[in-house]
Design a protein around this motif. Structure first.
Motif, PDB file in Angstrom:
ATOM      1  N   GLY A   1       0.808  -1.211   0.000  1.00  0.00           N
ATOM      2  CA  GLY A   1       0.000   0.000   0.000  1.00  0.00           C
ATOM      3  C   GLY A   1       0.840   1.260   0.000  1.00  0.00           C
ATOM      4  O   GLY A   1       0.538   2.225  -0.719  1.00  0.00           O
ATOM      5  N   LEU A   2       1.907   1.282   0.783  1.00  0.00           N
ATOM      6  CA  LEU A   2       2.785   2.454   0.815  1.00  0.00           C
ATOM      7  C   LEU A   2       3.502   2.640  -0.526  1.00  0.00           C
ATOM      8  O   LEU A   2       3.691   3.774  -0.983  1.00  0.00           O
ATOM      9  CB  LEU A   2       3.795   2.321   1.956  1.00  0.00           C
ATOM     10  CG  LEU A   2       3.224   2.546   3.360  1.00  0.00           C
ATOM     11  CD1 LEU A   2       4.248   2.195   4.426  1.00  0.00           C
ATOM     12  CD2 LEU A   2       2.773   3.995   3.526  1.00  0.00           C
ATOM     13  N   SER A   3       3.894   1.538  -1.160  1.00  0.00           N
ATOM     14  CA  SER A   3       4.500   1.647  -2.489  1.00  0.00           C
ATOM     15  C   SER A   3       3.477   2.141  -3.511  1.00  0.00           C
ATOM     16  O   SER A   3       3.816   2.889  -4.429  1.00  0.00           O
ATOM     17  CB  SER A   3       5.067   0.290  -2.924  1.00  0.00           C
ATOM     18  OG  SER A   3       6.145  -0.096  -2.097  1.00  0.00           O
ATOM     19  N   GLY A   4       2.219   1.707  -3.350  1.00  0.00           N
ATOM     20  CA  GLY A   4       1.171   2.211  -4.233  1.00  0.00           C
ATOM     21  C   GLY A   4       0.986   3.714  -4.086  1.00  0.00           C
ATOM     22  O   GLY A   4       0.838   4.438  -5.085  1.00  0.00           O
ATOM     23  N   ILE A   5       1.011   4.215  -2.845  1.00  0.00           N
ATOM     24  CA  ILE A   5       0.909   5.657  -2.611  1.00  0.00           C
ATOM     25  C   ILE A   5       2.105   6.375  -3.230  1.00  0.00           C
ATOM     26  O   ILE A   5       1.979   7.493  -3.753  1.00  0.00           O
ATOM     27  CB  ILE A   5       0.798   5.949  -1.107  1.00  0.00           C
ATOM     28  CG1 ILE A   5      -0.540   5.435  -0.572  1.00  0.00           C
ATOM     29  CG2 ILE A   5       0.930   7.441  -0.826  1.00  0.00           C
ATOM     30  CD1 ILE A   5      -0.702   5.564   0.927  1.00  0.00           C
ATOM     31  N   ALA A   6       3.279   5.732  -3.200  1.00  0.00           N
ATOM     32  CA  ALA A   6       4.457   6.305  -3.857  1.00  0.00           C
ATOM     33  C   ALA A   6       4.189   6.516  -5.348  1.00  0.00           C
ATOM     34  O   ALA A   6       4.641   7.499  -5.938  1.00  0.00           O
ATOM     35  CB  ALA A   6       5.669   5.396  -3.651  1.00  0.00           C
ATOM     36  N   GLY A   7       3.449   5.584  -5.949  1.00  0.00           N
ATOM     37  CA  GLY A   7       3.086   5.740  -7.359  1.00  0.00           C
ATOM     38  C   GLY A   7       2.158   6.913  -7.577  1.00  0.00           C
ATOM     39  O   GLY A   7       2.310   7.670  -8.550  1.00  0.00           O
ATOM     40  N   MET A   8       1.206   7.101  -6.682  1.00  0.00           N
ATOM     41  CA  MET A   8       0.310   8.256  -6.781  1.00  0.00           C
ATOM     42  C   MET A   8       1.100   9.562  -6.665  1.00  0.00           C
ATOM     43  O   MET A   8       0.879  10.510  -7.423  1.00  0.00           O
ATOM     44  CB  MET A   8      -0.743   8.184  -5.681  1.00  0.00           C
ATOM     45  CG  MET A   8      -1.626   9.418  -5.613  1.00  0.00           C
ATOM     46  SD  MET A   8      -2.311   9.666  -3.974  1.00  0.00           S
ATOM     47  CE  MET A   8      -2.750  11.401  -4.042  1.00  0.00           C
ATOM     48  N   VAL A   9       2.018   9.617  -5.710  1.00  0.00           N
ATOM     49  CA  VAL A   9       2.836  10.820  -5.528  1.00  0.00           C
ATOM     50  C   VAL A   9       3.648  11.107  -6.786  1.00  0.00           C
ATOM     51  O   VAL A   9       3.794  12.267  -7.206  1.00  0.00           O
ATOM     52  CB  VAL A   9       3.764  10.652  -4.309  1.00  0.00           C
ATOM     53  CG1 VAL A   9       4.820  11.752  -4.265  1.00  0.00           C
ATOM     54  CG2 VAL A   9       2.953  10.661  -3.022  1.00  0.00           C
ATOM     55  N   THR A  10       4.161  10.059  -7.426  1.00  0.00           N
ATOM     56  CA  THR A  10       4.972  10.239  -8.626  1.00  0.00           C
ATOM     57  C   THR A  10       4.173  10.894  -9.744  1.00  0.00           C
ATOM     58  O   THR A  10       4.637  11.852 -10.379  1.00  0.00           O
ATOM     59  CB  THR A  10       5.519   8.883  -9.105  1.00  0.00           C
ATOM     60  OG1 THR A  10       6.270   8.278  -8.054  1.00  0.00           O
ATOM     61  CG2 THR A  10       6.419   9.058 -10.314  1.00  0.00           C
ATOM     62  N   VAL A  11       2.967  10.387 -10.003  1.00  0.00           N
ATOM     63  CA  VAL A  11       2.197  10.937 -11.128  1.00  0.00           C
ATOM     64  C   VAL A  11       1.565  12.285 -10.799  1.00  0.00           C
ATOM     65  O   VAL A  11       1.305  13.080 -11.705  1.00  0.00           O
ATOM     66  CB  VAL A  11       1.105   9.945 -11.605  1.00  0.00           C
ATOM     67  CG1 VAL A  11       1.736   8.727 -12.254  1.00  0.00           C
ATOM     68  CG2 VAL A  11       0.177   9.538 -10.468  1.00  0.00           C
ATOM     69  N   THR A  12       1.316  12.566  -9.520  1.00  0.00           N
ATOM     70  CA  THR A  12       0.645  13.826  -9.177  1.00  0.00           C
ATOM     71  C   THR A  12       1.624  14.981  -8.970  1.00  0.00           C
ATOM     72  O   THR A  12       1.292  16.127  -9.295  1.00  0.00           O
ATOM     73  CB  THR A  12      -0.202  13.671  -7.903  1.00  0.00           C
ATOM     74  OG1 THR A  12       0.603  13.170  -6.835  1.00  0.00           O
ATOM     75  CG2 THR A  12      -1.367  12.732  -8.144  1.00  0.00           C
TER      76      THR A  12
END
Length: 365
Positions: free
Chosen positions: A265-276
């Protein structure tokens, strides 16, 4: 029992250390990082580049306001993924799939934006929150499947998590080159631009500072969870002594599944941060390897969530400096990767030195 390696008339003896002080661990880590910079400098010199110029650029990355802002943005995905990995590694679940989990988080966040832009299904006021939840769920699901295979079938999680990286990356590429391609993007493979309210911001704080604050809060929560909660205690016990955990009646499968859920889940949030924050849309090369760098950062910090912050900022700075080196010195992109790889190598050697004492004994005739 100590391990003995015989070389001619001598034994090299490796004996496990059962207690090491914090100061000793910190000192070993510092020496390992310094050694990696020295060896990297020699390699740069052999390749025809000035180590002093390179290291001056790296230092400038942390002293220039503009470059430091870029460093904080780039370090945030690394830090978030490394925090997730610290949970998995604490329980000896070797999650090598942070890169794929990051891609799935980016995919989920973009999907939410597309539902809003094309169909108006999500209110602008709730968009960021829904993106956050979706990215956490997608990253968690991508890590839970290997955890399920490990707990039910005994599958090696190193192989399954690593292979799922490629599935995630190719899946995202398919979407960007196919159905999710921006119809007004002149054929280029990227999604529509995210609207401003789909990008984290505060009126009184720069985005870089906001991301640093986000990282600090997340690291504090992970540290507190591992140290002061029952699930955190069970995660640590499962990692330190599996037999003791079984004897104490802990549910090993449930603990591994919970830890994997949080890790992915934390790695998934890292993906959101990357694209946003870094890109503003989904592209084929969402990540330059943030998930893999997170492995190095987690070990460089000794799996301590609080120490992951400075370690992650260091690697974010190396990425930013790498771009400057390409522009100013015509150095290939792999130049910064050489330094990252050496830091990883010497960090592993440092971990060995922390855990084992080395002595030399003469073979008695």
């Amino acid at each position: 029992m100590p391990l003995k390696l015989k070389i001619h008339s001598y034994y090299i003896v490796f004996e496990k250390r059962y207690e090491t002080g914090i100061l000793y661990k910190v000192l070993v880590t510092i020496i390992a990082v310094i050694a990696s910079f020295i060896i990297a400098g020699l390699i740069f010199l052999m390749l025809g580049f000035s180590p002093l110029e390179i290291y001056k650029m790296i230092i400038n990355t942390f002293t220039s306001v503009g470059l430091m802002h870029e460093t904080l943005l780039r370090s945030t995905p690394i830090i978030l993924a490394a925090l997730g990995l610290s949970i998995a590694f604490k329980m000896n679940f070797w999650n090598i799939g942070a890169e794929g989990q990051l891609y799935m988080g980016a995919f989920a966040a973009t999907g939410v934006v597309l539902l809003h832009v094309y169909y108006g299904l999500i209110s602008p006021d709730l968009l960021l929150l829904v993106m956050l939840l979706a990215s956490f769920i997608a990253g968690s699901a991508w890590c839970l499947f290997p955890a399920f295979l490990k707990t039910r079938l005994g599958a090696n999680e190193i192989i399954t998590t690593l292979m799922m990286n490629y599935i995630a990356i190719l899946f995202v590429n398919y979407l960007i080159f196919g159905p999710w391609r921006d119809p007004q993007g002149y054929g280029f493979p990227f999604s529509v631009n995210f609207p401003p309210y789909a990008r984290p911001s505060l009126p009184f704080m720069s985005v870089g500072t906001l991301m640093l604050t986000w990282s600090l809060v997340t690291a504090s929560l992970v540290f507190s969870m591992l140290k002061y909660t029952i699930p955190g205690f069970e995660i640590r016990v499962v990692g330190q002594n599996l037999e003791a955990a079984k004897y104490a009646g802990m549910n090993i499968s449930s603990t591994i599944m919970l830890g994997s859920l949080l890790s992915g889940g934390l790695s998934g949030i890292a993906g959101m941060v990357t694209v946003t924050t870094l890109i503003g849309r989904l592209t084929p090369d969402v990540s330059p390897g943030y998930g893999y760098m997170a492995i190095i950062v987690a070990y460089l910090a000794g799996l301590n969530p609080l120490l992951i912050i400075p370690a992650g900022i260091l690697f974010g700075g190396l990425l930013t400096a790498g771009d400057a080196m390409q522009y100013a010195l015509s150095m290939p992109k792999t130049g910064a990767q050489i330094l990252q790889a050496l830091i990883f190598l010497f960090t592993l050697l440092g971990e060995f030195v922390k855990r084992y004492g080395v002595s030399v004994m003469r073979v008695e005739s």
